[in-house]
Each structure stands twice: as structure tokens, then as C-alpha cells.
Design a protein around this motif. Structure first.
Motif, PDB file in Angstrom:
ATOM      1  N   UNK A  66      16.169   8.219 -17.838  1.00 31.89           N
ATOM      2  CA  UNK A  66      16.039   9.063 -16.363  1.00 31.89           C
ATOM      3  C   UNK A  66      15.824  10.597 -16.409  1.00 31.89           C
ATOM      4  N   UNK A  67      16.405  11.217 -16.992  1.00 35.92           N
ATOM      5  CA  UNK A  67      15.988  12.310 -16.504  1.00 35.92           C
ATOM      6  C   UNK A  67      15.018  13.161 -18.030  1.00 35.92           C
ATOM      7  N   UNK A  68      14.794  12.187 -18.889  1.00 31.29           N
ATOM      8  CA  UNK A  68      13.857  12.435 -20.103  1.00 31.29           C
ATOM      9  C   UNK A  68      12.336  11.754 -19.512  1.00 31.29           C
ATOM     10  N   UNK A  69      12.220  10.654 -18.816  1.00 35.61           N
ATOM     11  CA  UNK A  69      11.400  10.309 -18.133  1.00 35.61           C
ATOM     12  C   UNK A  69      10.811  10.771 -16.886  1.00 35.61           C
ATOM     13  N   UNK A  70      11.824  11.398 -16.441  1.00 32.88           N
ATOM     14  CA  UNK A  70      11.855  10.772 -14.490  1.00 32.88           C
ATOM     15  C   UNK A  70      10.985  12.771 -14.937  1.00 32.88           C
ATOM     16  N   UNK A  71      11.491  13.449 -15.366  1.00 29.18           N
ATOM     17  CA  UNK A  71      11.033  14.879 -15.466  1.00 29.18           C
ATOM     18  C   UNK A  71       9.599  15.191 -16.061  1.00 29.18           C
ATOM     19  N   UNK A  72       9.601  13.423 -16.857  1.00 34.87           N
ATOM     20  CA  UNK A  72       7.353  14.001 -17.123  1.00 34.87           C
ATOM     21  C   UNK A  72       7.265  13.355 -16.329  1.00 34.87           C
ATOM     22  N   UNK A  73       7.620  12.115 -15.898  1.00 38.26           N
ATOM     23  CA  UNK A  73       6.897  11.546 -14.194  1.00 38.26           C
ATOM     24  C   UNK A  73       6.814  12.774 -13.465  1.00 38.26           C
ATOM     25  N   UNK A  74       7.556  12.783 -12.712  1.00 38.55           N
ATOM     26  CA  UNK A  74       7.732  14.567 -11.586  1.00 38.55           C
ATOM     27  C   UNK A  74       6.547  15.163 -11.827  1.00 38.55           C
ATOM     28  N   UNK A  75       6.428  16.297 -13.698  1.00 41.99           N
ATOM     29  CA  UNK A  75       5.338  16.914 -13.953  1.00 41.99           C
ATOM     30  C   UNK A  75       3.734  16.095 -14.213  1.00 41.99           C
ATOM     31  N   UNK A  76       3.815  14.910 -14.456  1.00 42.82           N
ATOM     32  CA  UNK A  76       2.207  14.120 -14.196  1.00 42.82           C
ATOM     33  C   UNK A  76       2.120  14.286 -12.953  1.00 42.82           C
ATOM     34  N   UNK A  77       3.019  14.003 -12.074  1.00 43.69           N
ATOM     35  CA  UNK A  77       2.426  13.598 -10.202  1.00 43.69           C
ATOM     36  C   UNK A  77       2.540  14.951  -9.659  1.00 43.69           C
ATOM     37  N   UNK A  78       2.732  15.765 -10.470  1.00 44.83           N
ATOM     38  CA  UNK A  78       2.138  16.989 -10.237  1.00 44.83           C
ATOM     39  C   UNK A  78       3.368  18.233  -9.597  1.00 44.83           C
ATOM     40  N   UNK A  79       4.466  18.084 -10.202  1.00 45.70           N
ATOM     41  CA  UNK A  79       5.451  18.713  -9.708  1.00 45.70           C
ATOM     42  C   UNK A  79       5.669  19.480 -10.751  1.00 45.70           C
ATOM     43  N   UNK A  80       7.080  21.064  -9.840  1.00 48.00           N
ATOM     44  CA  UNK A  80       6.216  22.093 -11.318  1.00 48.00           C
ATOM     45  C   UNK A  80       6.545  22.337 -12.629  1.00 48.00           C
ATOM     46  N   UNK A  81       5.786  22.969 -13.279  1.00 46.19           N
ATOM     47  CA  UNK A  81       6.595  22.474 -14.362  1.00 46.19           C
ATOM     48  C   UNK A  81       7.294  22.821 -15.299  1.00 46.19           C
ATOM     49  N   UNK A  82       8.025  23.864 -14.867  1.00 46.02           N
ATOM     50  CA  UNK A  82       9.864  24.090 -14.383  1.00 46.02           C
ATOM     51  C   UNK A  82      10.341  22.672 -15.352  1.00 46.02           C
TER      52      UNK A  82
END
Length: 108
Positions: A66-82
Motif C-alpha cells: 500500500x505504501x510503496x505502490x500508493x506513493x508511486x500511484x500518487x506521484x504518477x497522478x501529479x502529487x508532489x515528488x517528495x
């Protein structure tokens, strides 16, 4: 609850993976989605397989995915790269899940 979390990983991997393959044009976003889907689906299947015999390992795998994939998904959708700084925490949890599974089988 554990089964639902593992199944959620699988569901998100298929939905976001398909969206990335068919609707995304940015190469970096596609790569993040593909990586997230690969690890999310793989760890969903693993967690569902071992959850009855090694629930701690399955929890670590599921939370990590959830953490690993979720952060990648969120960045792919335009959320901050941090958010990429959070991604390795998920990776460590997934690794811990596999280590716990090894420990489980060595003790058995």
C-alpha cells in the motif's frame, strides 16, 4: 481485515495499471504506475496465499505494498515528488514480510 487489505492491493494494481497503460502519456508516470502495479499485485497474491499460516508476514507485505505502490500511484497522478521519499518505507515493509515468511518456515 487482512484479506480485504490484500485484495485492495490487487484491485488498485489492476485499476491503476490499466489506467496507466491506456490513459497516461508521460513516460515517467507510466513507469511509476507499472512498477507500483507489479509490486502491488505480486504482494497481494503473496499475502492472500500466506495470510492463514503467517499473518504477520502477510500484514507486512500488504502494508508495504500500500505504501510503496500508493506513493508511486500518487506521484504518477501529479502529487508532489517528495512522496518518493516515503516509497522506500513500503519497500522495507515488503522485504520485512518476506523475511518474516522465511522465519516462519524455518521455525515450522
Amino acid at each position: 481485515m487482512l484479506g480485504a487489505l490484500a485484495a485492495l492491493n490487487g484491485l488498485l494494481a489492476v485499476i491503476v495499471g490499466a489506467f496507466g497503460a491506456h490513459a497516461m502519456t508521460d513516460a515517467q508516470a507510466k513507469a511509476w504506475v507499472a512498477t507500483g502495479a507489479l509490486y502491488g499485485l505480486g504482494h497481494a497474491a503473496a499475502a492472500l496465499t500466506v495470510m492463514a499460516r503467517a499473518p504477520t508476514a502477510a500484514w507486512a507485505m500488504s502494508a508495504g505494498a500500500i505504501v510503496f505502490s500508493g506513493t508511486l500511484y500518487l506521484m504518477a497522478l501529479g502529487l508532489p515528488r517528495w512522496l518518493g521519499a516515503v516509497t522506500p518505507i513500503g519497500g522495507v515493509l515488503m522485504i520485512a514480510g518476506w523475511a518474516l515468511l522465511i522465519w516462519h518456515f524455518l521455525r515450522a
